[in-house]
Motif scaffolding. Structure first.
Motif, mmCIF file in Angstrom:
data_model
loop_
_atom_site.group_PDB
_atom_site.id
_atom_site.type_symbol
_atom_site.label_atom_id
_atom_site.label_comp_id
_atom_site.label_asym_id
_atom_site.label_seq_id
_atom_site.Cartn_x
_atom_site.Cartn_y
_atom_site.Cartn_z
ATOM 1 N N THR A 1 0.811 -1.227 0.000
ATOM 2 C CA THR A 1 0.000 0.000 0.000
ATOM 3 C C THR A 1 0.840 1.271 0.000
ATOM 4 O O THR A 1 0.304 2.360 -0.252
ATOM 5 C CB THR A 1 -0.913 0.037 1.235
ATOM 6 O OG1 THR A 1 -0.098 0.052 2.429
ATOM 7 C CG2 THR A 1 -1.828 -1.159 1.282
ATOM 8 N N LEU A 2 2.139 1.150 0.256
ATOM 9 C CA LEU A 2 2.975 2.335 0.421
ATOM 10 C C LEU A 2 3.006 3.219 -0.816
ATOM 11 O O LEU A 2 2.966 4.450 -0.708
ATOM 12 C CB LEU A 2 4.401 1.934 0.802
ATOM 13 C CG LEU A 2 4.716 1.877 2.291
ATOM 14 C CD1 LEU A 2 6.110 1.330 2.523
ATOM 15 C CD2 LEU A 2 4.578 3.262 2.931
ATOM 16 N N GLU A 3 3.116 2.616 -1.988
ATOM 17 C CA GLU A 3 3.239 3.414 -3.212
ATOM 18 C C GLU A 3 2.019 4.309 -3.410
ATOM 19 O O GLU A 3 2.131 5.503 -3.707
ATOM 20 C CB GLU A 3 3.434 2.497 -4.416
ATOM 21 C CG GLU A 3 3.894 3.225 -5.679
ATOM 22 C CD GLU A 3 5.312 3.783 -5.546
ATOM 23 O OE1 GLU A 3 5.546 4.909 -6.059
ATOM 24 O OE2 GLU A 3 6.160 3.112 -4.951
ATOM 25 N N THR A 4 0.836 3.736 -3.217
ATOM 26 C CA THR A 4 -0.391 4.512 -3.383
ATOM 27 C C THR A 4 -0.531 5.551 -2.273
ATOM 28 O O THR A 4 -0.926 6.692 -2.523
ATOM 29 C CB THR A 4 -1.609 3.580 -3.381
ATOM 30 O OG1 THR A 4 -1.420 2.563 -4.361
ATOM 31 C CG2 THR A 4 -2.878 4.348 -3.721
ATOM 32 N N LEU A 5 -0.202 5.153 -1.047
ATOM 33 C CA LEU A 5 -0.263 6.093 0.070
ATOM 34 C C LEU A 5 0.711 7.239 -0.144
ATOM 35 O O LEU A 5 0.351 8.421 0.025
ATOM 36 C CB LEU A 5 0.058 5.363 1.376
ATOM 37 C CG LEU A 5 0.231 6.245 2.626
ATOM 38 C CD1 LEU A 5 -1.028 7.027 2.924
ATOM 39 C CD2 LEU A 5 0.647 5.397 3.834
ATOM 40 N N GLY A 6 1.956 6.925 -0.494
ATOM 41 C CA GLY A 6 2.946 7.974 -0.713
ATOM 42 C C GLY A 6 2.533 8.946 -1.811
ATOM 43 O O GLY A 6 2.694 10.164 -1.678
ATOM 44 N N ALA A 7 1.976 8.415 -2.894
ATOM 45 C CA ALA A 7 1.525 9.277 -3.988
ATOM 46 C C ALA A 7 0.395 10.195 -3.534
ATOM 47 O O ALA A 7 0.333 11.371 -3.926
ATOM 48 C CB ALA A 7 1.078 8.424 -5.167
ATOM 49 N N ALA A 8 -0.495 9.673 -2.685
ATOM 50 C CA ALA A 8 -1.596 10.497 -2.182
ATOM 51 C C ALA A 8 -1.087 11.609 -1.265
ATOM 52 O O ALA A 8 -1.559 12.756 -1.335
ATOM 53 C CB ALA A 8 -2.597 9.613 -1.433
ATOM 54 N N VAL A 9 -0.127 11.280 -0.419
ATOM 55 C CA VAL A 9 0.460 12.290 0.459
ATOM 56 C C VAL A 9 1.179 13.353 -0.377
ATOM 57 O O VAL A 9 1.044 14.560 -0.124
ATOM 58 C CB VAL A 9 1.426 11.641 1.464
ATOM 59 C CG1 VAL A 9 2.195 12.702 2.248
ATOM 60 C CG2 VAL A 9 0.664 10.739 2.430
ATOM 61 N N ALA A 10 1.928 12.923 -1.387
ATOM 62 C CA ALA A 10 2.647 13.871 -2.240
ATOM 63 C C ALA A 10 1.683 14.784 -2.996
ATOM 64 O O ALA A 10 1.935 15.989 -3.137
ATOM 65 C CB ALA A 10 3.540 13.113 -3.220
ATOM 66 N N ALA A 11 0.574 14.221 -3.479
ATOM 67 C CA ALA A 11 -0.407 15.036 -4.200
ATOM 68 C C ALA A 11 -1.048 16.065 -3.276
ATOM 69 O O ALA A 11 -1.258 17.230 -3.672
ATOM 70 C CB ALA A 11 -1.477 14.131 -4.808
ATOM 71 N N THR A 12 -1.335 15.669 -2.051
ATOM 72 C CA THR A 12 -1.920 16.608 -1.091
ATOM 73 C C THR A 12 -0.925 17.708 -0.731
ATOM 74 O O THR A 12 -1.294 18.887 -0.634
ATOM 75 C CB THR A 12 -2.362 15.863 0.178
ATOM 76 O OG1 THR A 12 -3.285 14.835 -0.179
ATOM 77 C CG2 THR A 12 -3.024 16.811 1.164
ATOM 78 N N ALA A 13 0.349 17.335 -0.539
ATOM 79 C CA ALA A 13 1.375 18.336 -0.251
ATOM 80 C C ALA A 13 1.531 19.308 -1.419
ATOM 81 O O ALA A 13 1.736 20.510 -1.216
ATOM 82 C CB ALA A 13 2.701 17.650 0.055
ATOM 83 N N ALA A 14 1.409 18.794 -2.646
ATOM 84 C CA ALA A 14 1.520 19.671 -3.819
ATOM 85 C C ALA A 14 0.363 20.661 -3.866
ATOM 86 O O ALA A 14 0.550 21.839 -4.228
ATOM 87 C CB ALA A 14 1.555 18.828 -5.091
ATOM 88 N N GLU A 15 -0.831 20.216 -3.499
ATOM 89 C CA GLU A 15 -1.983 21.130 -3.445
ATOM 90 C C GLU A 15 -1.724 22.252 -2.446
ATOM 91 O O GLU A 15 -1.992 23.432 -2.727
ATOM 92 C CB GLU A 15 -3.239 20.359 -3.033
ATOM 93 C CG GLU A 15 -3.757 19.379 -4.060
ATOM 94 C CD GLU A 15 -4.931 18.573 -3.513
ATOM 95 O OE1 GLU A 15 -5.387 18.874 -2.383
ATOM 96 O OE2 GLU A 15 -5.376 17.640 -4.208
#
Length: 267
Positions: free
Chosen positions: A241-255
């Motif tokens: 699950t890490l890859e999907t979780l990390g991508a979601a965290v990165a997308a939120t940080a980018a917002e």
């Protein structure tokens, strides 16, 4: 009245008396919109005039206060404003991030946190806890290391290369678990991976049994302002699950970076 209270309190065990007195002086000056003359500063903090003057001139040399040459009144200086702005930025980003933290927690059912750099470490300034019985929780205000946390790695990885190298050279590398990165080379490799991946990983490096993914929030100049993280037990935050979780965290940080004025490319 307030001066008597300040004077009576003095320095607690382990504190530096001169620093405590200087902070009392700074607080008294900041509380007076039109400034204070030397005599009033001394009276307000319960110190001899000579001591108050020595503290004021020291603060003046560091630009925390300044004296009006016409009236002799002391007012706060630009460095006091700069320090205060640091708190304002942390407060503002925390307010802005809170709905995102809540959304991340609800999506992943894991604790979402916001960290800022302080004292060569990290301070958690906002958090939305998981509702799970077993969950990861960081105490608000507690200082943790940069080298052993996903949020710390995210902030370090977002620094310009010369600043990143300088930071790695000055960090301490205490071990918290058997998986903690304990030298500069290992951390540098982890930061390179973080930059390539777009998010940082703490794989049981601070607390055994806890994994965390984090990404940096950038200000309008592209400098790291804070880091957003999601953490949970390894039984739920798995390699799958890490890859999907990390991508979601990165997308939120980018917002959040865009809301803070950053217009460059993410990562």
């Amino acid at each position: 009245m307030s001066g008597a209270v300040i004077a009576a309190r003095g320095a607690a065990p382990g504190q530096v008396q001169s620093l405590v007195r200087a902070l009392h002086v700074l607080r008294a000056v900041a509380a007076a919109p039109d400034g204070l003359i030397l005599r009033d500063v001394a009276r307000g903090v319960g110190l001899p005039v000579s001591t108050a003057h020595r503290l004021l001139t020291t603060l003046e040399s560091e630009r925390f206060v300044r004296a009006n040459p016409d009236t002799g009144a002391w007012t706060v200086g630009p460095e006091a404003f700069a320090v205060g702005q640091g708190f304002v930025r942390a407060r503002d980003i925390a307010a802005l991030a809170r709905p995102r933290l809540r959304a991340l927690m609800q999506r992943w059912s894991e604790t979402a946190s916001l960290y800022v750099e302080a004292e060569g470490g990290l301070v958690c300034v906002a958090q939305v806890e998981s509702r799970q019985m077993m969950r990861a929780v960081a105490r608000i205000g507690a200082v943790v290391g940069l080298h052993c946390t996903a949020a710390g790695k995210a902030l370090l990885a977002a620094l310009p290369a010369p600043e990143r190298a300088a930071a790695l050279a000055t960090l301490d590398y205490p071990a918290h678990t058997a998986r903690t990165l304990q030298d500069r080379a290992a951390l540098a490799q982890a930061l390179a991976e973080t930059r390539a991946r777009g998010w940082a990983l703490d794989d049981e490096e601070l607390v055994e049994g806890v994994r965390c993914a984090a990404a940096a929030i950038l200000d309008h100049e592209g400098r790291p302002l804070a880091a957003l993280s999601v953490s949970g037990p390894v039984g739920r935050v798995t390699p799958a699950t890490l890859e999907t979780l990390g991508a979601a965290v990165a997308a939120t940080a980018a917002e959040l970076s865009r809301e803070m004025g950053w217009r460059g490319a993410a990562g």
